[in-house]
Design an enzyme around this catalytic site. Sequence first.
Site, short mmCIF file in Angstrom:
data_model
loop_
_atom_site.label_atom_id
_atom_site.label_comp_id
_atom_site.label_asym_id
_atom_site.label_seq_id
_atom_site.Cartn_x
_atom_site.Cartn_y
_atom_site.Cartn_z
N LYS A 29 11.51 10.16 5.43
CA LYS A 29 12.61 10.54 6.32
C LYS A 29 13.81 10.97 5.47
O LYS A 29 14.46 10.17 4.82
CB LYS A 29 13.00 9.38 7.22
CG LYS A 29 14.02 9.78 8.29
CD LYS A 29 14.37 8.62 9.19
CE LYS A 29 15.25 9.09 10.35
NZ LYS A 29 16.45 9.81 9.88
N PHE A 30 14.10 12.26 5.51
CA PHE A 30 15.18 12.82 4.71
C PHE A 30 16.52 12.62 5.42
O PHE A 30 16.60 12.71 6.65
CB PHE A 30 14.94 14.30 4.45
CG PHE A 30 13.84 14.56 3.44
CD1 PHE A 30 14.14 14.98 2.17
CD2 PHE A 30 12.51 14.35 3.77
CE1 PHE A 30 13.15 15.20 1.23
CE2 PHE A 30 11.50 14.57 2.85
CZ PHE A 30 11.82 15.00 1.57
#
Length: 289
Positions: A29-30
């Site tokens: 998850k950026f």
Amino acid sequence: MEFPVPLALAQAVPVLPHARPGVWWYEPKFDGHRIALFRTAETVRLQARSGRDVTSPWMDIAVAGMVLQPGTVLDGEAVIWHDGRLDFAAVQARAASSIDRSRVLAARLPASYAVWDVLEHPDHGDVRGRRYTERRRLLLELLADIGPPIQPVPATDDYDTARVWYETLRAQDIEGIVCKRATSTYKPGRIWQKVRHADTTEAVVVGYTGAAARPRALAVRLADGRTVLTQRLSAALARDAAAYLTTATPGPPATTAAGDTFTTTAVELVVEVLEGTTRHQVVTATRVR
């Protein structure tokens, strides 16, 4: 596909879902700004999660997107790397900048586009009704000859690999892991799951709602002196808290600063709460200390 398009979201969960390979897929998850990219016959338009057109502040991504085939719509995250880590402050500065200022910021710290889904394919049209694994294959084919700053996010269907990502990528400010069922289609709403890194802090329990033997929520005093209610307790956490609360006579009612009423208690009890929730009127308790 018409602009804007409703986007899929993720529901926060405490742990990674575990199943045999092929059931769940996991992606890092950026930490950036959610963006859908539309490659039309003439140009590229970028859409925020809210539906706003955000092409101007992210013009470097838009220019890079011109190499894509017309009729392509992608879903992903605009991120900025700085010294080997994601820089969310730089993302916020870019998102709030004027056209001229965004050019200056882009020259200093270029943006990247981390792509995790394809919604429209130049050869297959709208592919939102296809399962995740099919869309993933099409995405990798689309981006096979496209280099940075547009790149697909890594993905795995191996739980152990996802655990390693969760434990090791935090050093690069990766927020956590997004989990998607292999059979899931793309649609609006919280259809995915996300497990985020979160630090905890301690809070003193000063009361509860519901019965002492079955508390619904706890009233806790935070380090800054505020008294707030927790979110509704899980069955396991309510059971652990009840073991302490039932040892004391219920005290008089009191209210939090937000006006929520609770029963006070003299029990000496401390719980861990997610640090990221302590800015709010309702915090998340994770366990009894």
